[in-house]
Motif scaffolding. Structure first.
Motif, short mmCIF file in Angstrom:
data_model
loop_
_atom_site.label_atom_id
_atom_site.label_comp_id
_atom_site.label_asym_id
_atom_site.label_seq_id
_atom_site.Cartn_x
_atom_site.Cartn_y
_atom_site.Cartn_z
N ARG A 1 0.81 -1.23 0.00
CA ARG A 1 0.00 0.00 0.00
C ARG A 1 0.84 1.27 0.00
O ARG A 1 0.49 2.26 0.63
N ASP A 2 1.91 1.26 -0.78
CA ASP A 2 2.76 2.43 -0.94
C ASP A 2 2.10 3.34 -1.98
O ASP A 2 2.20 3.11 -3.19
N GLU A 3 1.43 4.37 -1.49
CA GLU A 3 0.67 5.25 -2.38
C GLU A 3 1.55 6.07 -3.31
O GLU A 3 1.15 6.37 -4.43
N SER A 4 2.74 6.43 -2.89
CA SER A 4 3.62 7.23 -3.75
C SER A 4 4.05 6.41 -4.97
O SER A 4 4.10 6.93 -6.10
N VAL A 5 4.37 5.14 -4.77
CA VAL A 5 4.74 4.28 -5.90
C VAL A 5 3.53 4.11 -6.82
O VAL A 5 3.65 4.17 -8.05
N PHE A 6 2.36 3.89 -6.22
CA PHE A 6 1.14 3.73 -7.02
C PHE A 6 0.84 4.99 -7.83
O PHE A 6 0.51 4.92 -9.01
N ASN A 7 0.98 6.16 -7.20
CA ASN A 7 0.74 7.42 -7.91
C ASN A 7 1.72 7.61 -9.06
O ASN A 7 1.34 8.10 -10.13
N ASP A 8 2.96 7.21 -8.86
CA ASP A 8 3.96 7.28 -9.94
C ASP A 8 3.56 6.34 -11.09
O ASP A 8 3.72 6.68 -12.26
N LEU A 9 3.05 5.17 -10.73
CA LEU A 9 2.59 4.21 -11.73
C LEU A 9 1.44 4.79 -12.55
O LEU A 9 1.43 4.70 -13.78
N VAL A 10 0.51 5.41 -11.86
CA VAL A 10 -0.64 6.03 -12.54
C VAL A 10 -0.16 7.13 -13.49
O VAL A 10 -0.58 7.20 -14.65
N THR A 11 0.74 7.95 -13.02
CA THR A 11 1.29 9.03 -13.85
C THR A 11 2.02 8.47 -15.07
O THR A 11 1.87 8.98 -16.18
N LYS A 12 2.78 7.41 -14.85
CA LYS A 12 3.60 6.83 -15.91
C LYS A 12 2.75 6.18 -17.01
O LYS A 12 3.07 6.30 -18.20
N TYR A 13 1.65 5.49 -16.65
CA TYR A 13 0.92 4.69 -17.63
C TYR A 13 -0.47 5.21 -18.01
O TYR A 13 -1.13 4.61 -18.85
N SER A 14 -0.92 6.29 -17.43
CA SER A 14 -2.27 6.79 -17.73
C SER A 14 -2.48 7.07 -19.21
O SER A 14 -3.49 6.67 -19.79
N LYS A 15 -1.54 7.77 -19.82
CA LYS A 15 -1.69 8.10 -21.24
C LYS A 15 -1.71 6.86 -22.12
O LYS A 15 -2.50 6.76 -23.06
N LYS B 1 3.73 -3.08 -17.78
CA LYS B 1 3.14 -2.23 -18.81
C LYS B 1 2.18 -3.04 -19.69
O LYS B 1 1.04 -2.64 -19.92
N ASN B 2 2.63 -4.20 -20.16
CA ASN B 2 1.78 -5.05 -21.00
C ASN B 2 0.60 -5.61 -20.21
O ASN B 2 -0.50 -5.74 -20.74
N TYR B 3 0.82 -5.96 -18.97
CA TYR B 3 -0.24 -6.48 -18.11
C TYR B 3 -1.37 -5.45 -17.99
O TYR B 3 -2.54 -5.77 -18.16
N LEU B 4 -1.00 -4.21 -17.70
CA LEU B 4 -2.00 -3.14 -17.56
C LEU B 4 -2.69 -2.85 -18.90
O LEU B 4 -3.90 -2.62 -18.94
#
Length: 183
Positions: free
Chosen positions: A13-27, A72-75
């Motif tokens: 539940r590391d929210e900072s890592v999750f937020n970085d993931l969202v930022t990285k792959y949203s587009k 990346k491919n999984y998402l």
């Protein structure tokens, strides 16, 4: 961080890592959802799919298995799957067989004329659509079985069923009105 470390951090539940993931792959996920759903997709639907993907990953990061491919491919695959489900769920209900079965009451001896009307409507179709509709409505075979029987792709069988149903419905209604069966 590698993909496995990201998944482990999300599990913790590391929210900072999750937020970085969202930022990285949203587009990327937005582009995947939009490409699957086409130009008719509303931005709300696309946003909903992308946020569902991230929500599912947040809830179950353990489902990601690094040996099967990159995160990346999984998402992206999850996004494609959810977009296809959304398309399927939004389909017009007339695309199902229900309209045919609604027009045909429960089998009784005096309903032979209705079944004959359906048969007559199917007879107006061209081959192989005629055969596909006959096997679907009279023999009650599933599209996958029809596909094997006629050596056609499942996609072609489904497309021909859809087109056939669109043609059958008005013909059948016209024939039934003429025979005074709708009253």
């Amino acid at each position: 961080m590698n993909d496995q470390e990201i998944a482990a951090a999300v599990s913790n539940r590391d929210e900072s890592v999750f937020n970085d993931l969202v930022t990285k792959y949203s587009k990327l996920l937005w582009a995947v959802a939009y490409s699957v759903m086409g130009q008719t997709a509303s931005s709300f639907d696309v946003k909903e799919i992308v946020s569902d993907v991230f929500w599912r990953f947040w809830q179950h990061p353990e489902k990601y298995i690094e040996t099967r491919g990159s995160l990346k491919n999984y998402l992206a695959l999850m996004t494609k799957s959810l977009a296809l489900n959304k398309i399927r769920d939004q389909k017009d209900p007339t695309e199902t067989d229900e309209f045919i079965w609604e027009m045909i009451p429960a089998p009784k001896a005096d309903n032979d004329l209705i079944w004959q009307t359906l048969f007559t409507a199917i007879e107006t179709l061209k081959e192989p659509t005629k055969r596909i509709c006959f096997e679907r409505f009279f023999m009650e075979l599933k599209p996958a079985v029809i596909s094997k029987n006629l050596n056609l792709s499942l996609n072609e069988v489904n497309n021909r069923l859809y087109q056939g149903k669109k043609k059958i419905k008005p013909i059948m209604q016209q024939l039934m009105e003429r025979e005074d069966l709708l009253r």
